[in-house]
Design an enzyme around this catalytic site. Structure first.
Site, mmCIF file in Angstrom:
data_model
loop_
_atom_site.group_PDB
_atom_site.id
_atom_site.type_symbol
_atom_site.label_atom_id
_atom_site.label_comp_id
_atom_site.label_asym_id
_atom_site.label_seq_id
_atom_site.Cartn_x
_atom_site.Cartn_y
_atom_site.Cartn_z
ATOM 1 N N SER A 64 19.402 -8.736 -24.633
ATOM 2 C CA SER A 64 19.528 -9.346 -23.315
ATOM 3 C C SER A 64 20.077 -8.381 -22.268
ATOM 4 O O SER A 64 19.516 -7.315 -22.054
ATOM 5 C CB SER A 64 20.382 -10.590 -23.503
ATOM 6 O OG SER A 64 20.482 -11.307 -22.348
ATOM 7 N N GLU A 353 25.933 -21.469 -16.100
ATOM 8 C CA GLU A 353 27.037 -20.533 -16.015
ATOM 9 C C GLU A 353 26.924 -19.846 -14.655
ATOM 10 O O GLU A 353 25.825 -19.732 -14.107
ATOM 11 C CB GLU A 353 26.929 -19.486 -17.126
ATOM 12 C CG GLU A 353 27.102 -20.078 -18.502
ATOM 13 C CD GLU A 353 27.157 -18.999 -19.589
ATOM 14 O OE1 GLU A 353 28.147 -18.962 -20.321
ATOM 15 O OE2 GLU A 353 26.203 -18.201 -19.695
ATOM 16 N N ALA A 354 28.070 -19.364 -14.140
ATOM 17 C CA ALA A 354 28.036 -18.707 -12.835
ATOM 18 C C ALA A 354 27.046 -17.539 -12.856
ATOM 19 O O ALA A 354 26.393 -17.244 -11.858
ATOM 20 C CB ALA A 354 29.430 -18.225 -12.469
ATOM 21 N N ASN A 355 26.879 -16.898 -14.025
ATOM 22 C CA ASN A 355 25.975 -15.745 -14.109
ATOM 23 C C ASN A 355 24.496 -16.150 -14.114
ATOM 24 O O ASN A 355 23.614 -15.299 -14.221
ATOM 25 C CB ASN A 355 26.299 -14.893 -15.337
ATOM 26 C CG ASN A 355 26.129 -15.650 -16.647
ATOM 27 O OD1 ASN A 355 25.435 -16.660 -16.705
ATOM 28 N ND2 ASN A 355 26.750 -15.165 -17.711
ATOM 29 N N ARG A 479 39.697 -13.499 -21.461
ATOM 30 C CA ARG A 479 39.059 -13.903 -22.724
ATOM 31 C C ARG A 479 38.407 -12.683 -23.367
ATOM 32 O O ARG A 479 37.949 -11.775 -22.651
ATOM 33 C CB ARG A 479 38.010 -15.008 -22.507
ATOM 34 C CG ARG A 479 36.978 -14.671 -21.450
ATOM 35 C CD ARG A 479 35.919 -15.758 -21.338
ATOM 36 N NE ARG A 479 34.955 -15.658 -22.413
ATOM 37 C CZ ARG A 479 33.921 -14.836 -22.406
ATOM 38 N NH1 ARG A 479 33.682 -14.034 -21.390
ATOM 39 N NH2 ARG A 479 33.096 -14.815 -23.431
ATOM 40 N N PRO A 480 38.384 -12.681 -24.704
ATOM 41 C CA PRO A 480 37.677 -11.568 -25.346
ATOM 42 C C PRO A 480 36.177 -11.755 -25.143
ATOM 43 O O PRO A 480 35.680 -12.871 -25.292
ATOM 44 C CB PRO A 480 38.051 -11.715 -26.825
ATOM 45 C CG PRO A 480 38.484 -13.138 -26.990
ATOM 46 C CD PRO A 480 38.936 -13.652 -25.670
ATOM 47 N N GLY A 482 32.276 -11.876 -25.909
ATOM 48 C CA GLY A 482 31.517 -12.159 -27.130
ATOM 49 C C GLY A 482 30.368 -11.179 -27.316
ATOM 50 O O GLY A 482 29.655 -11.251 -28.306
ATOM 51 N N THR A 483 30.170 -10.285 -26.360
ATOM 52 C CA THR A 483 29.016 -9.386 -26.465
ATOM 53 C C THR A 483 29.382 -7.907 -26.360
ATOM 54 O O THR A 483 28.558 -7.048 -26.645
ATOM 55 C CB THR A 483 27.975 -9.682 -25.359
ATOM 56 O OG1 THR A 483 28.585 -9.434 -24.086
ATOM 57 C CG2 THR A 483 27.481 -11.109 -25.403
ATOM 58 N N ARG A 488 37.738 -9.567 -20.967
ATOM 59 C CA ARG A 488 37.323 -9.824 -19.591
ATOM 60 C C ARG A 488 38.437 -10.528 -18.823
ATOM 61 O O ARG A 488 39.131 -11.393 -19.371
ATOM 62 C CB ARG A 488 36.066 -10.687 -19.559
ATOM 63 C CG ARG A 488 34.882 -10.032 -20.212
ATOM 64 C CD ARG A 488 33.567 -10.571 -19.664
ATOM 65 N NE ARG A 488 32.455 -10.141 -20.504
ATOM 66 C CZ ARG A 488 31.898 -8.939 -20.459
ATOM 67 N NH1 ARG A 488 32.354 -8.019 -19.620
ATOM 68 N NH2 ARG A 488 30.884 -8.638 -21.260
HETATM 69 C C1 16G Z 1 25.616 -14.121 -23.679
HETATM 70 C C2 16G Z 1 25.358 -15.579 -23.506
HETATM 71 C C3 16G Z 1 25.772 -16.062 -22.121
HETATM 72 C C4 16G Z 1 27.191 -15.663 -21.826
HETATM 73 C C5 16G Z 1 27.419 -14.199 -22.092
HETATM 74 C C6 16G Z 1 28.901 -13.911 -22.035
HETATM 75 C C7 16G Z 1 23.522 -16.814 -24.488
HETATM 76 C C8 16G Z 1 22.040 -16.986 -24.578
HETATM 77 N N1 16G Z 1 23.938 -15.868 -23.671
HETATM 78 O O1 16G Z 1 24.789 -13.381 -22.843
HETATM 79 O O2 16G Z 1 25.654 -17.452 -22.094
HETATM 80 O O3 16G Z 1 27.504 -15.932 -20.481
HETATM 81 O O4 16G Z 1 26.966 -13.859 -23.383
HETATM 82 O O5 16G Z 1 29.142 -12.594 -22.374
HETATM 83 O O6 16G Z 1 24.294 -17.504 -25.130
HETATM 84 P P1 16G Z 1 30.608 -12.101 -22.690
HETATM 85 O O7 16G Z 1 31.155 -12.931 -23.813
HETATM 86 O O8 16G Z 1 30.438 -10.667 -22.998
HETATM 87 O O9 16G Z 1 31.405 -12.327 -21.430
#
Ligand code: 16G
Length: 525
Positions: A64, A353-355, A479-480, A482-483, A488
């Site tokens: 993504s 989501e705001a994004n 928050r930590p 998730g990607t 953050r």
């Molecule tokens: C992923 C999520 C998105 C979320 C983002 C947060 C899906 C399909 N996409 O892209 O919803 O806003 O992670 O990223 O679930 P972060 O945890 O790095 O802030």
């Protein structure tokens, strides 16, 4: 299960020793070169899940919005939903098993989930345009075939398109045809019908410039273009012909930096003074939910509409939705699956989501009711019901889909005769700032209350509370991610200067209390 064959093929997709990965917010994501074994194993897991659910399962190869060098994989459940949480755990176990333990883990999962190994399995696969994706999706196919599963490789697809394919295949074609043409036909038909109702249509075609982040969206929007013989003209920017994927462009870049991409973006404009205005997911949720509410009033239906947001939603948007539009608003953790789940509780659940990730969900009962009304009601009411029916068709019910969202927004703007500036003027965002902090282990931060409060490390929430008190209309949370391997930080306040200061001070608190590494966060952006 032919364990001999599995071991033999697994060795060709060997796991680097000691590598530990987690099935996160949106599947596995990391540097592409570390993912071959994960892909093979997710092929295996998809077969088990398919046998267990007696349904088609999807596997999407993408990272993504991450940088081009990354890649990732996620599984799509039978009705186009994200993988069930218990299977996310299986995915993590399987991905992390050392070579010699892999068979045992596979058998454990089959036993725990009572998988009938004699059952047929079918897996559909899609991938994005990253250079690493083709080879990685081949590894998924290796995993599927070695466990005796059948598959269809759709090749290049957007993630929501793969969700659509899975949903269509598991609902016997009632939802639509499980082909790329089927997807385009379904969406374009609903869009053309919906916009026919706009009084200002005729020769006033909307022209839209789309930032495709140099990714799959460019390819797919180009394919889709000729399905709109009228009503919408789309110009593609960052179409992948020269720039790098997600580099200095794309919705994620624009939202987190609050500035335009090197080229163009969906829904932003410069005002007369040259100021940049982004219309984010919060404004999209407002536009869509208010329009749906108006239609329901016209039809005379009192269905319950709920809007679902995350902690990143701008405070002004939440206030506007609750106080002016009088719709209930709920907050969940970040990640589409959490919002989606909550939105399913309503007759009509609008989540963004705001994004910009999001969609509107309509319960099956509502969908049937609206379709009946569209046949039975008189004149004006009938027109509103027809519009609602087209909107239901336009939203990809299997997933939040940027292409669907774009078409719904364009249709609503045309039907209401609104300019982008008028839409933006519904309410004024509170100034905000997002930052990242590097820490040794981001798992030391745990949160509660839909990520709005930090539980650990001790003292962090108290420190944030004290900092927030110094500013007006202020709010902050951490928050930590998730990607990515970062923490953050989000802050908002009555002025940009205050939001910037607050975000910086909170970053320092994270750095000090949560084991920051590298350089201390510096002020200024
Ligand atoms: C992923 C999520 C998105 C979320 C983002 C947060 C899906 C399909 N996409 O892209 O919803 O806003 O992670 O990223 O679930 P972060 O945890 O790095 O802030």
């Amino acid at each position: 299960m032919d364990l001999g064959a599995i071991t033999k093929y697994s060795a060709l997709h060997a796991k680097p020793n000691g590598l530990i990965l987690q099935y996160g917010t949106a599947g596995f994501r990391t540097k592409a070169e570390h993912l071959d074994h994960v892909m093979f194993r997710m092929g295996l897991l998809a077969v088990l899940r398919s046998k267990q659910t007696k349904s088609t399962i999807g596997v999407m190869v993408t990272a993504s919005h991450n940088p081009e060098e990354d890649n990732g994989v996620k599984l799509v459940d039978p009705l186009g939903e994200m993988l069930a949480p218990s299977w996310e755990e299986h995915a993590t176990c399987l991905a992390n098993a050392e070579e010699q333990d892999m068979q045992r883990v596979l058998i454990d999962i089959s036993e725990k989930e009572a998988v009938n190994l004699q059952q047929d399995a079918f897996v559909v696969i899609g991938r994005d345009t990253r250079p690493s994706s083709e080879k990685l999706s081949q590894s998924v196919i290796d995993g599927v075939t070695v466990l005796g599963g059948q598959f269809h490789d759709y090749g290049l697809l957007t993630t929501p398109q793969l969700h659509y394919m899975v949903y269509c295949r598991n609902t016997g074609g009632r939802y639509g045809k499980a082909t790329i043409e089927g997807y385009y036909q379904k969406l374009s038909k609903a869009f053309v019908e919906l916009t026919k109702q706009a009084s200002c249509s005729g020769d006033e075609y909307r022209s839209l410039k789309v930032d495709c982040a140099n990714g799959i969206g460019a390819l797919k929007l180009r394919e889709m273009e000729h399905y709109f013989s009228q009503g919408l003209s789309v110009q593609l920017f960052n179409d992948g012909s020269k720039g790098k994927l997600n580099h200095l462009c794309g919705a994620d870049f624009v939202k987190s930096h609050q500035k335009p991409p090197q080229d163009r973006i969906v829904y932003y404009y410069h005002d007369a003074d040259g100021h940049f205005h982004l219309i984010d997911g919060d404004k999209i949720a407002t536009l869509i939910s208010s329009f749906l509410k108006e239609l329901l009033v016209e039809i005379g239906e009192s269905l319950n509409i709920g809007v679902v947001q995350t902690a990143y939603a701008n405070g002004s948007s939440t206030r506007y939705l609750e106080e002016v539009m009088k719709v209930p608003v709920y907050c969940t953790k970040t990640g589409v699956k959490h919002l989606h789940h909550k939105a399913q509780e309503f007759d009509i659940g609008v989540y963004f989501e705001a994004n910009g990730h999001g969609t509107a969900l309509f319960s099956t009962a509502v969908e049937m009711k609206i379709k009946q009304s569209a046949e039975q009601l008189e004149d004006k009411k009938r027109k509103a019901a027809k519009m609602l029916e087209n909107i239901i068709d336009l939203f990809n019910q299997a997933a939040g889909d940027a292409i669907s969202d774009m078409l719904v927004i364009e249709a609503i703007l045309a039907l209401k005769g609104l300019t982008v500036q008028q839409w933006d003027a519904l309410y004024t965002d509170l100034p905000n700032r997002q930052l990242k902090v590097q820490v040794a282990d981001r798992r030391v931060i745990s949160t509660t209350d839909a990520e709005r409060q930090a539980v650990t490390p001790p003292g962090l929430q108290e420190a944030i509370n004290d900092l927030v008190k110094k500013y007006k209309l202020s709010r902050a949370f951490v928050r930590p991610s998730g990607t990515e391997d970062v923490v953050r930080v989000y802050a908002e306040a009555d002025s940009q200067e205050s939001a910037d200061h607050l975000a910086h001070e909170v970053s320092l608190a994270v750095f000090q209390l949560a084991g920051g590494i590298g350089e201390r966060p510096q002020p200024g952006f």
